[in-house]
Every structure is written in C-alpha cells, then in structure tokens.
Design an enzyme around this catalytic site. Structure first.
Site, mmCIF file in Angstrom:
data_model
loop_
_atom_site.group_PDB
_atom_site.id
_atom_site.type_symbol
_atom_site.label_atom_id
_atom_site.label_comp_id
_atom_site.label_asym_id
_atom_site.label_seq_id
_atom_site.Cartn_x
_atom_site.Cartn_y
_atom_site.Cartn_z
ATOM 1 N N ASP A 60 0.856 -1.176 0.000
ATOM 2 C CA ASP A 60 0.000 0.000 0.000
ATOM 3 C C ASP A 60 0.897 1.233 0.000
ATOM 4 O O ASP A 60 2.131 1.119 0.013
ATOM 5 C CB ASP A 60 -0.978 -0.037 1.167
ATOM 6 C CG ASP A 60 -0.281 0.129 2.498
ATOM 7 O OD1 ASP A 60 0.951 0.328 2.512
ATOM 8 O OD2 ASP A 60 -0.958 0.045 3.528
ATOM 9 N N ASP A 246 -7.887 -7.253 0.894
ATOM 10 C CA ASP A 246 -6.909 -7.497 1.957
ATOM 11 C C ASP A 246 -7.611 -7.168 3.254
ATOM 12 O O ASP A 246 -8.490 -6.299 3.277
ATOM 13 C CB ASP A 246 -5.674 -6.604 1.827
ATOM 14 C CG ASP A 246 -5.950 -5.193 2.317
ATOM 15 O OD1 ASP A 246 -6.565 -4.410 1.561
ATOM 16 O OD2 ASP A 246 -5.605 -4.873 3.470
ATOM 17 N N CYS A 284 -11.733 -28.817 6.860
ATOM 18 C CA CYS A 284 -10.497 -28.088 6.534
ATOM 19 C C CYS A 284 -9.319 -29.057 6.539
ATOM 20 O O CYS A 284 -9.240 -29.953 7.378
ATOM 21 C CB CYS A 284 -10.273 -26.976 7.546
ATOM 22 S SG CYS A 284 -8.789 -26.016 7.231
ATOM 23 N N CYS A 286 -6.088 -27.942 6.673
ATOM 24 C CA CYS A 286 -4.873 -27.250 7.130
ATOM 25 C C CYS A 286 -4.183 -28.064 8.228
ATOM 26 O O CYS A 286 -4.791 -28.941 8.848
ATOM 27 C CB CYS A 286 -5.191 -25.840 7.613
ATOM 28 S SG CYS A 286 -5.784 -25.730 9.319
ATOM 29 N N CYS A 289 -6.034 -28.230 11.618
ATOM 30 C CA CYS A 289 -7.213 -29.101 11.663
ATOM 31 C C CYS A 289 -6.844 -30.570 11.493
ATOM 32 O O CYS A 289 -7.518 -31.445 12.025
ATOM 33 C CB CYS A 289 -8.230 -28.666 10.607
ATOM 34 S SG CYS A 289 -8.999 -27.076 11.021
ATOM 35 N N HIS A 315 -4.931 -21.550 10.300
ATOM 36 C CA HIS A 315 -6.275 -22.001 9.919
ATOM 37 C C HIS A 315 -7.113 -20.868 9.312
ATOM 38 O O HIS A 315 -7.758 -21.056 8.273
ATOM 39 C CB HIS A 315 -7.032 -22.593 11.104
ATOM 40 C CG HIS A 315 -8.469 -22.791 10.766
ATOM 41 N ND1 HIS A 315 -8.910 -23.849 10.013
ATOM 42 C CD2 HIS A 315 -9.560 -22.012 10.980
ATOM 43 C CE1 HIS A 315 -10.200 -23.729 9.795
ATOM 44 N NE2 HIS A 315 -10.625 -22.622 10.376
#
Lengths: 352, 352
Positions: A60, A246, A284, A286, A289, A315
């Site tokens: 930014d 974002d 999930c 990930c 998880c 996660h």
C-alpha cells in the site's frame, strides 16, 4: 491477500503461507518506511529478498496509515506531514516519495498515494480529499512512469515488472465516488482499488458504494476493495464485482481466538471446547485441523502459548483462501449464485 | 530434550520439532496438573494424543516446580502442599499422586517425586531433603509397579510401556550425593537422574558433583542431568558420563534474541546485524538459516513480531540437537576428546 504489515504475516512463517496456498501478500509502506526503512530494504535487494518470499507482494502507499496511525498529521497539497507512532520522528510522504519508496521495496503491485476520507465526513471534506487524491494520483503515475523509464533522479527499480494501482475515494457520496473513479481511470493504471470503505459506515452502505463504484471501473482490470472484510463480505463483494481484498481480520482474530470455520465462527476460549477432542473444522485440511483438537487449541490459547496464535492464524488464512478458491470455482462452473446462498447460510449460522 | 512445559514447546509447533529431529520432548507435570488438568488429558487419551505428538515424552514429577514456582509450600513426610502460582488454588502432591498423574498423562518416561535441595543449604537441610527424597522414591516405585500390575485402586495406564527414573539429590555435598545415588539405585529404576543442580552453585562445583555422581550410577542405565544447560555444558557433562539433558535455555534465549551458532553466541538485537544479509549460521541447515538473513531476523525481533520467536527457537533447538548428534558421532568414531576441544574453542569465542 494476507496482511504482512511489517514484512511478516503475524505469528506464522513464509513456508506456512506457501503451504496454505497464499499467492500474494500485502506489505505496509508506512510501517516499513518507519522500520527498518526503505533504504535498508533496497540495499538488501528489495522486499522479496529481505523477507524471503518469492511470490507476489502488493504494497500500500501509506495513505491509510497516515489517516489511522500517524500522529499530528498535516495534509497539504504537497503531501502528508506526520509523526511516527513509534518514536515521534517527523516524516513527509508525498505522491512522489510514496512511489519512490515502493520502487525501492520492489513490490509487484504499488498503490497510489491517497488521502483517506474520514467517516463521517461533510460533503465538502469528502470532496476536498477526493479531488486531492485525484491530483496526487496523477503525480504518482507520472513519477512511476519516470522511474520505469529510468529517468534521471529517480531511484533504480529492483522490480522492472512492477504494476501500479490507482485508488478511488469519495467517502459515502456516490457522485464523488463516480467522479473519482472516472478521473482515476482517466489517469490510467494497471488496476483500480476502492479505498476509504470499512472505516465505520454501515455495512449496507459499504456494499452499495462498493457495488456502484465497481460498476464504474473497467471490467478488464483488477478491482480491489481495500481493508475488507469478513468471509461473508468477500462473497457479497465478489457478487458486486470485486476481485481482490486485503484484511487483518483473519490474522488479528486468530490471535484473539476467533476462528472461522465451514460451520460458522468459533471462539476457542469457550469452555464448551475444553473437552472437545474433534478438529476445529472437519472440512479443513490445514495443518491445525489435521493435527490438533479444539481441546488442545483452547488449552494453548488459555495458557498464553504463542503457538496458539500460529496455529489459529494458519487455519484462518486457509479458510479465507479456501473461500476465495471456492468462489473462483463457482464462477468458473457458473454456480456462483447457488454457492453464495449456501455459503451465507452455513457460515453465518452462529457458533456451532 | 526440548522443554514443552504446558504441552507445547514455546513458539513452535510439533511439525517443527519433527523437522529439526527432536526424538523426545519434556512435559511438566506441575503445569499440566494446574492447567488443563491430568483428568482432562487422561480422558482425551493421554498427553501424546492431547498434544498431537507420537514420539517419546518425558514428564518430570513436579518436585522442581514445587520448589521454584509454587507459593506457600509446606513439605511434610506425606508430600508437598502448595498454592498454584496461577490462581492460588491449593494442591497436595504426594509420591503416589505424582506417579498417578504421570500414569494418566501416559508419558514414556515418568520421574520420581523428589524434594529439590535449595542452594545454598546447610548440611542438615540437604540431608533432610535428600533422605526424604529416597523414601519418596520408594513410594513412587511401589505405586508405579502397582499401576503396571493394574492393582486395584490405581488409575489405568494409557502407556503400558512407561519407564520410571529415580532422582538423586544431595545438594553440593558429595557424601550425601553418594548416599542418595546408592539408595536410589537400590530402589531400582529404569534410569537415573541427577536433580538439584544448576540452581545457583558455581559451574565448577556443578561439573564436579555431576561427574562424581554419574560415576556412582549404573553404566547400563541412562544418566540424566536435569535442567542443564549451555552447549558447553552438554559437551562437558557428556565427558563426565551424562547421557540426557533438558533445559529451557535454547527456547527461552531464542525468545530474547540470544542465538547459539557454530561461531559462538549471537545477540540478534545488536545493530551490527541491521544490514547483514548473511545467514545466522552458515553451517546450519535449519529453515531459519536456509531462508532468512540476520538482517531480517533482527528486524522481526526489533519489530516485536512473534515469528521472530518462532524462527529463533527453531534454530536454537536445531543447534542443541546438532550438538548432541555430533557428540554421539564423535563417541562412535572415538574422536570425542578432539571434538570436545574444538567445540569449546569455536563455540565459546565471543560474539562473531
């Protein structure tokens, strides 16, 4: 885009981001300017090399942080004069300087330097900031093109493929938004962002302004809604024409124990999870998880272990990126509207 | 053994430990008893399952934390009565209860419950605590064997292969150490620890007591020096007959920016590293050293990013485990004395 404010997405490491499939992250010009400084990052080969990340980075311009973080700021036509929130040191950010800093950082997408319109703002305040942002956008683009052409006096670019996005302001006044959009498109950028939303206005107003403004932006360029939002916001705003987002929400909430799952939000502090040997989100895949139970995640959080923040962040980012992947798939299969209804029903229905 | 006090090695995750080659970690009975409680961990299938770690775990007995952390403690022949340092709740740890808790946790190595001798201590104080620890060791072993035999009234064991180590006390009085060692060996355990060192006594005295006590312990059983120490301590104490160590030094120092390298210690806060694009330790193959520069590690630390702690911890644990691997190799190749001299020279020579 996961937010890597100070050159790091908080609590996790770059390999984690790769593992959950992050294709681009965001870095903050304001924070990196203050510490460790764009000169140092430039000397060390640019931001990618400095942080050890070879996928895309968007930076930014600092405009929003001047508005939200900096102290004793004074905005003039020249630029924004402000004090660092870290040590009180004075800085002047101008459109040219914000562009040069991002050149030194070598991000893949640089943002134009803008003045964020506060909420609430009078029409006059909003118009002033909006028109100044347009004039600044012209200066940013000129400087950017000079740098790309390696004109004298400009810093050497560490990323010759850098793109630059303009930012539409206008507060909650749709005619100002339209004027800003038209003028910014007139300047000509590789992509366009909608800034100054999600700063306190009601959510329906945010959706309405985002939708109407997105319609005004060219369909063949990325449309990026800055600082938004919840998982529901992503789906709703894609429905309104937005391509990129974002937000610190997934990472900040993770550190506070607020987790997003396919069955709704989970506050991992809740005593009901103390004995719960099941995974946070059975859908999930990930690391968190796959490997750990809600009971363990709750224990880590209650015990103040840093790894709670790391596992939760991993996660939540995965959930956000999965949501965007599912949106893309649904669009490709022309089932987006069905997906949207199902997603809002499953995710928004309270704590499981 | 990296120390995982509350069921987690601070700042990193279990996959990191696997990646750097940790073969066993330590969990603290005192901390886990207070939060989340051994009953809860037992209900959820034991400590391995609770924390998602299927390699070996050693649990201490709580004796040292009663000495170092607990408030308003009262030691009687029955056991240690104390207040939790978290919320002031009262607990009674007895040899039987400490053994039962570790049965419920299901660790691979359980430790006998002992009374740590303070430093400095009078001979009388040291003798009292040492002799009580021997009597407690007998009670621990009896309880342990009863549990293994699944006698009535004992908790069911989630780890039928659990071993139990006795702990030698005696303070800095070698005759008490000898007496304690002989009596503890007489009780009969799968391994033996030397406790109550590294609590403030001069380092030469620590080495001398460890060496003389290790000689007194059976050569065919593991000899474990508790709470030690620096990389130099590991090498020196292996030279004196020690096989196993645990210490918070690598993890705690990592969080404070104190890093161990093949060229000596590095304080990553030092301004000299601000511009240093080189790796922390060119000889190290850990993720941190492969991916990041000292300049980035310094930036993360100065900016207060949690990932600084994670990356630093990963490296320090790798350095400790590498040191132990090198020690084992040197012993196997009968070059240990040469390795010892070279190691002490390279690691101890100031900050690079």
């Amino acid at each position: 885009m996961p937010v890597g404010t100070q050159g790091a997405v908080k609590a996790i490491r770059q390999s984690d981001l790769e593992e959950v499939g992050a294709e681009i992250i965001l870095g903050n010009t304001y924070h990196l300017l203050l510490r460790p400084g764009d000169d140092l990052i430039g000397r060390l080969g640019g931001l990618h090399r400095f942080i050890g990340w070879d996928r895309p980075i968007l930076t930014d311009s600092g405009g929003f942080q001047v508005y939200s973080l900096a102290q004793r700021r004074a905005i003039t036509e020249e630029g924004a004069d402000f004090q660092s929130h870290l040590d009180g040191a004075r800085y002047l950010l101008t459109p040219e300087r914000a562009t040069d800093i991002q050149t030194r950082l070598g991000s893949d997408i640089a943002m134009a330097f803008d003045e964020c319109v506060a909420f609430p703002a009078t029409r006059e305040q909003a118009a002033d900031a909006t028109m100044r942002s347009v004039r600044w956008a012209e200066r940013c683009r000129r400087r950017f093109l000079d740098v790309q052409a390696r004109a004298d006096g400009t810093p050497s670019a560490s990323n010759s493929g850098q793109a630059q996005f303009g930012i539409v302001q206008g507060g909650t006044f749709q005619d100002l938004r339209d004027e800003s959009a038209d003028a910014t498109v007139q300047v000509g950028f590789e992509g366009y962002a909608i800034g100054g939303l999600s700063v306190g206005e009601p959510i329906d107003q945010m959706y309405a302004v985002a939708a109407a403004t997105a319609r005004r932006l060219p369909a063949d360029r990325p449309r990026y809604l800055m600082g938004v939002g919840t998982p529901e916001d992503l789906v709703e705003c894609v429905a309104h024409g937005i391509d990129m987002f974002d937000c610190v929400l997934p990472t900040r909430n993770a550190r506070n124990g607020q987790l997003f799952t396919s069955r709704g939000r989970v506050n991992i502090r809740n005593a009901r999870y103390a004995d719960d040997g099941g995974p946070l989100d059975p859908q999930c895949t990930c690391y968190t998880c796959r490997r750990h139970s809600k009971a363990y995640l709750r224990h880590l959080h209650m015990a103040g272990e840093m790894s709670a923040a790391a596992l939760n962040t991993l996660h939540n980012i995965r959930f956000y990126l999965d949501t965007m992947r599912r949106i893309r798939d649904a669009i490709a299969f022309q089932t987006f509207e069905k997906f949207r209804q199902e997603f809002l029903r499953s995710v928004s229905t309270g704590t499981p």
